[in-house]
Write an enzyme that holds these catalytic residues in place. Sequence first.
Site, PDB file in Angstrom:
ATOM      1  N   GLU A 179       0.827  -1.217   0.000  1.00  0.00           N
ATOM      2  CA  GLU A 179       0.000   0.000   0.000  1.00  0.00           C
ATOM      3  C   GLU A 179       0.863   1.270   0.000  1.00  0.00           C
ATOM      4  O   GLU A 179       1.262   1.755   1.056  1.00  0.00           O
ATOM      5  CB  GLU A 179      -0.941   0.019   1.225  1.00  0.00           C
ATOM      6  N   LYS A 224      -2.493  -2.026  -3.125  1.00  0.00           N
ATOM      7  CA  LYS A 224      -3.549  -1.177  -2.547  1.00  0.00           C
ATOM      8  C   LYS A 224      -3.144   0.290  -2.752  1.00  0.00           C
ATOM      9  O   LYS A 224      -2.465   0.883  -1.923  1.00  0.00           O
ATOM     10  CB  LYS A 224      -3.718  -1.491  -1.052  1.00  0.00           C
TER      11      LYS A 224
END
Length: 343
Positions: A179, A224
Amino acid sequence: MSERLEDIAEAMVASGQGILAADESTGTIKKRFDQIGVENTEDNRRAYREMLFSADEAMNDYISGVILFDETLRQKAADGTPFVEMIRKAGAVPGIKVDKGAKPLAGFPGETVTEGLDGLRERLAEYHELGARFAKWRGVIDINEEDGLPSSTCIQANAHALARYAALCQEAGIVPIVEPEVLMDGPSASHDIETCYEVTEWTLNTVFAELFQMDVLLEGMILKPNMIVPGKNASFQASAEEVAELTVRCLKATVPAAVPGIAFLSGGQSDVQASEHLHLMNASGNLPWTLTFSYGRALQQSALKAWGGKGDNVPAAQAAFLHRAKMNGLAARGAWSKDLEQA
Ligand code: 5MM
C-alpha cells in the site's frame, strides 16, 4: 483453503467482493470513536469490531478479507469465538497490519518513512500461527508543492521498505498487500489531479522496480493504491469520470498484468464517491487485473455513526455496513448505480 500465495491472493479479490480495512491502530480508532463520543477502551474496540464481523450477510456475500490490528487478531467475540474464526467462517481471509507506522524521515522535514522491518520475520511467523494469511504495510507520500514534496528520497525509502516487507511476507507464506498511499488529505492537499497522477505514477514505478529487485512474486501480492484525485483543498475538483479514467490510465502504465488484483483505499473520499469511482473503472472494461475495494472509512463511517457505542444499535449499524458492502460489491462488478444508493 489452499496455502499457495497465488490462491490466497485470488481469493482476496474474488468477484464482487473486497477487503474490509479494520486495522485502525489504537490512535486512529480513538479519532473515529471521538467523532461519536465513545471512550477508546479495549472492550469498546472489541464490541465495535464484533458488530462488523458478525454482520452475516455483509461478511458472507461481499467481504473477501479483513485487515486486523495486532490487538484485534487476538480478540474474541462475547461468546468466546475468536475473531479469526468468525472471519474464516464467513468465507473471508484474515489479515494483519504489520507496519509500525509512518515516522519522520530524518533530514526530510514534512516527510515520513514507514517503520517495522526489524523483527518482522519473527512477527510474521507468529501471525501465520495465529491464522493470518495476508498482511498489509502502508507507505505514505505527501504532496506539498510549496515545499517541493515529495522528495525522491521519500518515495525511494518507502518503496524499498514495502519491497523488503513483501519479500518477508512471501517467505512466511503470507500474501503482502503493498500500500503506497499518495495522500489526498495531507497537511496541504491543494494539488490538482494532474499532480496526483504524476506523483502516483512515479511512486508506483519506483515500488515495482523495488519489488523486482527483491524478487517478489507478483502473482502472490495485492496492490492497494490511492485513486487519482485532486487534493481535498484543490480549487478545481474532478468529475467521477475523470477520476476513473486517469486512475485506470495510471495503473495500466505502471502495474504489471501479473498482479492478480488491485484493491483501492478510499483515502478521504465520501463513501458514495468511493463506490462510484470503483464502479466507473470496472464498467470501462478491458482491465488486466481485478479492481476492487480495501476501504476503511468508506465502508465503516455510516456503520460507526449508527452504532454510537450502544448495543441496541447493532442491527442498525450492521444494516449500514451491509449497504456499503453491497454497494462496493456491485461497484467491483461494474453493476452499481446511484438509484441503488437510495434503495
Ligand atoms: C483503517 O485504517 C488503516 C490504518 O491506519 P493507521 O495505521 O493510521 O491506524 C489504513 O491504513 C487503511 O487501511 C487505509 O488507509 C485505507 O483506509 P481508507 O480509510 O483510506 O479507505
